[in-house]
Design a protein around this motif. Structure first.
Motif, PDB file in Angstrom:
ATOM      1  N   THR A   7       0.834  -1.204   0.000  1.00  0.00           N
ATOM      2  CA  THR A   7       0.000   0.000   0.000  1.00  0.00           C
ATOM      3  C   THR A   7       0.871   1.258   0.000  1.00  0.00           C
ATOM      4  OG1 THR A   7      -1.748  -1.147   1.202  1.00  0.00           O
ATOM      5  CG2 THR A   7      -1.791   1.259   1.244  1.00  0.00           C
ATOM      6  N   GLY A   8       0.594   2.172  -0.948  1.00  0.00           N
ATOM      7  CA  GLY A   8       1.335   3.423  -1.031  1.00  0.00           C
ATOM      8  C   GLY A   8       2.522   3.380  -1.967  1.00  0.00           C
ATOM      9  N   ASP A  59       0.223  -4.997  -9.851  1.00  0.00           N
ATOM     10  CA  ASP A  59       0.558  -5.196  -8.431  1.00  0.00           C
ATOM     11  C   ASP A  59       0.010  -4.040  -7.595  1.00  0.00           C
ATOM     12  OD1 ASP A  59       2.086  -7.472  -9.148  1.00  0.00           O
ATOM     13  OD2 ASP A  59       3.830  -6.208  -9.546  1.00  0.00           O
ATOM     14  N   ILE A  60       0.162  -2.816  -8.121  1.00  0.00           N
ATOM     15  CA  ILE A  60      -0.315  -1.636  -7.389  1.00  0.00           C
ATOM     16  C   ILE A  60      -1.824  -1.717  -7.224  1.00  0.00           C
ATOM     17  CG2 ILE A  60      -0.454   0.875  -7.405  1.00  0.00           C
ATOM     18  CD1 ILE A  60       2.393  -0.343  -6.998  1.00  0.00           C
ATOM     19  N   THR A  61      -2.516  -2.135  -8.274  1.00  0.00           N
ATOM     20  CA  THR A  61      -3.975  -2.274  -8.198  1.00  0.00           C
ATOM     21  C   THR A  61      -4.365  -3.326  -7.176  1.00  0.00           C
ATOM     22  OG1 THR A  61      -4.211  -1.614 -10.517  1.00  0.00           O
ATOM     23  CG2 THR A  61      -6.048  -2.811  -9.525  1.00  0.00           C
ATOM     24  N   ALA A  62      -3.637  -4.455  -7.178  1.00  0.00           N
ATOM     25  CA  ALA A  62      -3.954  -5.546  -6.234  1.00  0.00           C
ATOM     26  C   ALA A  62      -3.607  -5.180  -4.798  1.00  0.00           C
ATOM     27  CB  ALA A  62      -3.206  -6.808  -6.654  1.00  0.00           C
ATOM     28  N   GLY A  63      -2.582  -4.337  -4.620  1.00  0.00           N
ATOM     29  CA  GLY A  63      -2.168  -3.951  -3.271  1.00  0.00           C
ATOM     30  C   GLY A  63      -1.155  -4.890  -2.656  1.00  0.00           C
ATOM     31  N   PHE A  64      -0.679  -5.860  -3.433  1.00  0.00           N
ATOM     32  CA  PHE A  64       0.320  -6.801  -2.919  1.00  0.00           C
ATOM     33  C   PHE A  64       1.100  -7.393  -4.090  1.00  0.00           C
ATOM     34  CE2 PHE A  64      -3.403  -9.423  -3.781  1.00  0.00           C
ATOM     35  CZ  PHE A  64      -2.862 -10.498  -4.474  1.00  0.00           C
ATOM     36  N   VAL A  65       2.230  -8.037  -3.748  1.00  0.00           N
ATOM     37  CA  VAL A  65       2.996  -8.783  -4.739  1.00  0.00           C
ATOM     38  C   VAL A  65       3.446 -10.088  -4.087  1.00  0.00           C
ATOM     39  CG1 VAL A  65       5.181  -7.638  -4.111  1.00  0.00           C
ATOM     40  CG2 VAL A  65       4.923  -8.703  -6.375  1.00  0.00           C
TER      41      VAL A  65
END
Length: 325
Positions: free
Chosen positions: A224-225, A252-258
């Motif tokens: 996040t961020g 990844d940014i859209t999902a909020g995780f990698v």
């Protein structure tokens, strides 16, 4: 006539008393002027006795009726902050709020044509209009420095058009070049889960500590961020990096995780798995994620032994180390 070709541009004009009084004569060209041609317009005066004057200093005129070809965004230069360079492909993340944009020009563009640089997302000008010079035309590009303050955390779709100086027509817009302004330090990531998908017991664990027989784990890191282009480094304070750094994508940014798969982990070792985010624009690193404890244990336990049997009731008591008893 045209001094370049010695071609008449109109029939001869006989001067009148009014012309003499005015000091000039207006002549309308009667020869069709050709698009894309530059004329050196000049004139002579023939006296009544047949004497011809020297030619007037020529006046250069280019006929241009076409719509300009669309320009291209060749590169964006970041020359301030921790990470600098000239970038020819997008998307770009930068900490520089004043950029130099190189706009490519087609060979049909003319001196005096006007370039507008703007953000396609908002149709907002990013710089004042730029009037093309002979040098720009010869070079095939013009470098334009943004004058509008670029805002931290904003993604711009930088594009440009060319307005024809002769006929006022406007070209199609250049293919937009995506630039995100990022001047800050990324927030610390989080270790969301650890997945064991090998061995007798498999599961996704969201709390630590974990004991697992899987020596290659999938670690989900909350981001996040963060911004596309930032990198995530998974590590253990003692063992070092646990996987190659991963560059974050828009998905990844859209999902909020990698999800990051570790390198091979060592049996019998307890790892404090953590991660940091490295900002693509500034090179600054976030604080580390709170460590997640994982112990790797792949072995079969050694067989136990029956050391003794103790009888502490009745007439005969004792501790016996051999059988039968």
């Amino acid at each position: 006539y045209d001094a370049n070709t010695d071609t008449d541009l109109a029939g001869t004009s006989v001067l009148t008393a009014t012309n003499i009084a005015d000091g000039y004569v207006d002549i309308t060209t009667t020869t069709a002027l050709v698009d894309g041609t530059t004329y050196a317009i000049t004139a002579t005066i023939t006296d009544a006795d047949g004497t011809i004057s020297d030619a007037a200093t020529s006046f250069s005129v280019t006929i241009d009726t076409a719509v300009p070809a669309a320009p291209t965004i060749e590169s964006v230069t970041d020359d301030a902050g921790d990470v600098t360079g000239t970038f020819t492909t997008d998307p770009l993340v930068t900490d520089d709020t004043v950029l130099v944009v190189r706009v490519g020009l087609a060979s049909t563009i003319n001196e005096g044509d006007v370039v507008r640089l703007y953000d396609a997302n908002t149709d907002t000008d990013l710089a004042g209009t730029s009037v093309l010079t002979a040098t720009n035309i010869a070079d095939g590009y013009v470098d334009i420095t943004t004058t509008t303050a670029l805002v931290d955390g904003t993604t711009y779709a930088i594009t440009a058009t060319i307005t024809d100086a002769a006929n006022g027509t406007i070209s199609d817009a250049a293919t937009a070049f995506s630039v995100t302004i990022d001047t800050g330090v990324p927030p610390a990531p989080t270790i969301e889960s650890v997945t064991d998908d090998q061995g007798a017991v498999t599961s996704t664990f969201t709390t630590s500590p974990v004991v697992t027989d899987d020596t290659q784990l999938v670690v989900q890191v909350g981001i996040t961020g963060a911004t596309a282009g930032d990198t995530v480094q998974l590590f253990d304070a003692t063992a070092g990096n646990l996987a190659a750094a991963v560059t974050l994508q828009a998905a990844d940014i859209t999902a909020g995780f990698v999800n990051i798969t570790t390198n091979a982990l060592v049996d019998g070792t307890t790892y404090a798995i953590s991660a940091t985010i490295i900002d693509a624009a500034t090179g600054t690193s976030s604080d580390a994620a709170t460590a997640y404890s994982v112990t790797i244990e792949t072995g079969v336990p050694a067989a136990p032994t029956i050391e003794s049997v103790t009888d502490d009731q009745g007439a005969g008591t004792g501790t016996f180390t051999t059988s039968p008893v």
